[in-house]
Design a protein around this motif. Structure first.
Motif, mmCIF file in Angstrom:
data_model
loop_
_atom_site.group_PDB
_atom_site.id
_atom_site.type_symbol
_atom_site.label_atom_id
_atom_site.label_comp_id
_atom_site.label_asym_id
_atom_site.label_seq_id
_atom_site.Cartn_x
_atom_site.Cartn_y
_atom_site.Cartn_z
ATOM 1 N N ASN A 1 -29.191 -30.900 -12.392
ATOM 2 C CA ASN A 1 -28.317 -29.982 -13.126
ATOM 3 C C ASN A 1 -28.866 -28.560 -13.064
ATOM 4 N N ILE A 2 -28.028 -27.619 -12.662
ATOM 5 C CA ILE A 2 -28.420 -26.212 -12.641
ATOM 6 C C ILE A 2 -27.575 -25.533 -13.703
ATOM 7 N N ARG A 3 -28.025 -25.704 -14.943
ATOM 8 C CA ARG A 3 -27.217 -25.218 -16.070
ATOM 9 C C ARG A 3 -27.994 -24.212 -16.903
ATOM 10 N N ARG A 4 -27.258 -23.191 -17.335
ATOM 11 C CA ARG A 4 -27.818 -22.258 -18.323
ATOM 12 C C ARG A 4 -27.218 -22.533 -19.693
ATOM 13 N N LEU B 1 -35.198 -15.756 -17.479
ATOM 14 C CA LEU B 1 -35.760 -16.545 -16.371
ATOM 15 C C LEU B 1 -34.672 -17.391 -15.714
ATOM 16 N N ALA B 2 -33.795 -17.962 -16.529
ATOM 17 C CA ALA B 2 -32.710 -18.796 -15.982
ATOM 18 C C ALA B 2 -31.751 -17.957 -15.135
ATOM 19 N N HIS B 3 -31.484 -16.728 -15.544
ATOM 20 C CA HIS B 3 -30.613 -15.854 -14.736
ATOM 21 C C HIS B 3 -31.278 -15.516 -13.392
ATOM 22 N N ARG B 4 -32.565 -15.207 -13.466
ATOM 23 C CA ARG B 4 -33.279 -14.886 -12.211
ATOM 24 C C ARG B 4 -33.226 -16.088 -11.271
ATOM 25 N N SER C 1 -16.537 -26.028 -23.443
ATOM 26 C CA SER C 1 -17.096 -24.741 -23.022
ATOM 27 C C SER C 1 -17.461 -24.871 -21.547
ATOM 28 N N VAL C 2 -17.138 -23.820 -20.794
ATOM 29 C CA VAL C 2 -17.337 -23.861 -19.343
ATOM 30 C C VAL C 2 -18.244 -22.706 -18.936
ATOM 31 N N SER C 3 -19.258 -23.022 -18.154
ATOM 32 C CA SER C 3 -20.109 -22.001 -17.546
ATOM 33 C C SER C 3 -19.804 -22.043 -16.053
#
Ligand SMILES: Cc1cc2nc3c(=O)[nH]c(=O)nc-3n(C[C@H](O)[C@H](O)[C@H](O)COP(=O)(O)OP(=O)(O)OC[C@H]3O[C@@H](n4cnc5c(N)ncnc54)[C@H](O)[C@@H]3O)c2cc1C
Length: 370
Positions: free
Chosen positions: A45-48, A58-61, A134-136
């Motif tokens: 999973n690549i989730r923020r 860090l997650a945004h980077r 909720s959707v990212s």
């Protein structure tokens, strides 16, 4: 500069790559095979969404790097920005969803909130009792089995030395200056060392007088037989009840990979994580609530992996407070896969320049000292 990395999971392999890109050719020592521990076992999973807010920069980077990863590594590690949706089934969950969306927005993560009608039209396969979603849209997944070896191969092409079957017993300061890495093949001298030994990282830290409250646990995973590919995003839910907290994704071949709920304790020696069949049985009705269509699908395999969890559910990252030249990046508490490229890049920046443009102070190893 002689840099040694201990541990060849995603963190160590990514750090090796980003150091090598900066012209510093590290030696990476992995006691078994690259990527074979927590990284390999990951759900991918690549989730923020739902992440501790202190990790957001860090997650945004890291998310930006995931977008470039195929070009950076020269191979497809199956990163797909499919989106990540989480459903709410009750008022508490809805309140948590809305609070997270409100708090994450100023930190650069915008969630799309859907009411009952919109979620039915966007996700027609969703369970009928879901009241909101909720959707990212920029989050997604990648293949955990491909990523660490791909980083290690790319690092090696840039001059890093990748050494497998090389356990490290200890890291110690040398009286003559620098550090000594005690390996099965004898000591290796280094100017700088990165401890990226995953759930075992706390042992190396304790060896230099920096104990941390780390427990090793295994998230419980499974995969079904393949079905026609219909579900694009990674799917989870908001819930205050741990046993309800399951998640799944459908891979392009059609299988549904799932996990969540309780974690099983793992003994660090030998570090083999197991699945308790009772946990799998608990996951099934929760998955059915998320997506009734998968209720009668056959499970073909279950697995787990050994991951390090700190008491506050944040990793340890940054410089050692006792041992000049030593850096730590371990204990990613079950959500380090998304962070991996960012962790590698930040640690390479910190090692190469002495500083990092991404805030990591909340992850300092001495936060437990008091
Ligand atoms: C089942 C499971 C599911 C997960 N799902 C997700 C997810 O969906 N999304 C997400 O973001 N995160 C997820 N995670 C968490 C994520 O996989 C980890 O946080 C991440 O892979 C940790 O990487 P690492 O490099 O720190 O550790 P590891 O991959 O464990 O690597 C550490 C390496 O160090 C080596 N090592 C240890 N001690 C020594 C020594 N003394 N000498 C030499 N080498 C040593 C080990 O052999 C190992 O290869 C999951 C974890 C598990 C277990």
């Amino acid at each position: 500069m002689r840099v040694v990395i201990v541990g060849g999971g995603l963190m160590g392999a990514a750090a090796a790559f980003f150091l090598a890109r900066r012209g510093i050719r590290p030696t990476l020592l992995e006691r078994h095979r690259i990527g074979q521990a927590a990284t390999n076992a990951s759900f991918g999973n690549i989730r923020r969404q739902g992440r501790h807010l202190a990790q957001m920069p860090l997650a945004h980077r890291s998310r930006a790097l995931w977008g470039e990863v195929a070009d950076l590594l020269g191979e497809d590690v199956e990163f797909r920005a499919t989106g990540h949706v989480r459903f709410a089934f009750d008022a508490d969950a809805l309140a948590d969803m809305e609070a997270f969306a409100r708090d994450a927005e100023p930190l650069g993560l915008t969630l799309e909130i859907c009411g009952r009608n919109e979620l039915r039209s966007r996700f027609p396969w969703a369970g009928p009792t879901a009241i909101a979603a909720s959707v990212s849209p920029e989050d997604g997944s990648a293949n955990p089995r491909l990523v660490a070896p791909a980083f290690a191969r790319a690092a090696a092409r840039l001059g890093a030395q990748i050494v497998e079957d090389m356990p490290v017993a200890a890291i110690a300061a040398r009286s003559a200056g620098g550090l000594s890495v005690e390996t099965a093949a004898g000591p290796i001298e280094a100017d700088l060392v990165l401890n990226a030994a995953g759930a075992w990282g706390a042992r190396l830290a304790e060896g230099v007088g920096e104990p941390v409250p780390l427990e090793a646990n295994g998230p419980q995973m499974g995969v079904t037989e393949p079905l026609p590919h219909r579900i694009l995003p990674v799917v989870g839910l908001w819930s205050r009840i741990k046993a309800e907290g399951v998640y799944f994704r459908q891979v392009e071949r059609g299988n549904i990979v799932f996990g969540g709920g309780h974690r099983e304790p793992v003994a660090l020696d030998p570090g083999h994580a197991r699945v308790d069949p009772a946990n799998t049985l608990n996951q099934l009705p929760q998955l059915e609530r998320l997506c009734p269509a998968i209720a009668r699908v056959g499970i073909i395999r279950t697995w787990s992996g050994c991951e390090g969890y700190l008491r506050d559910m944040l990793p340890v990252m940054g410089a050692s407070r006792t041992t000049p030249g030593l850096f730590h990046a371990f204990g990613f508490c079950g959500h380090g896969f998304q962070l991996g490229p960012g962790v590698g890049d930040v640690m390479a920046e910190l090692i190469a320049t002495g500083d990092t443009s991404t805030p990591i102070a909340p992850f300092a190893i001495d936060r437990f000292a008091a």
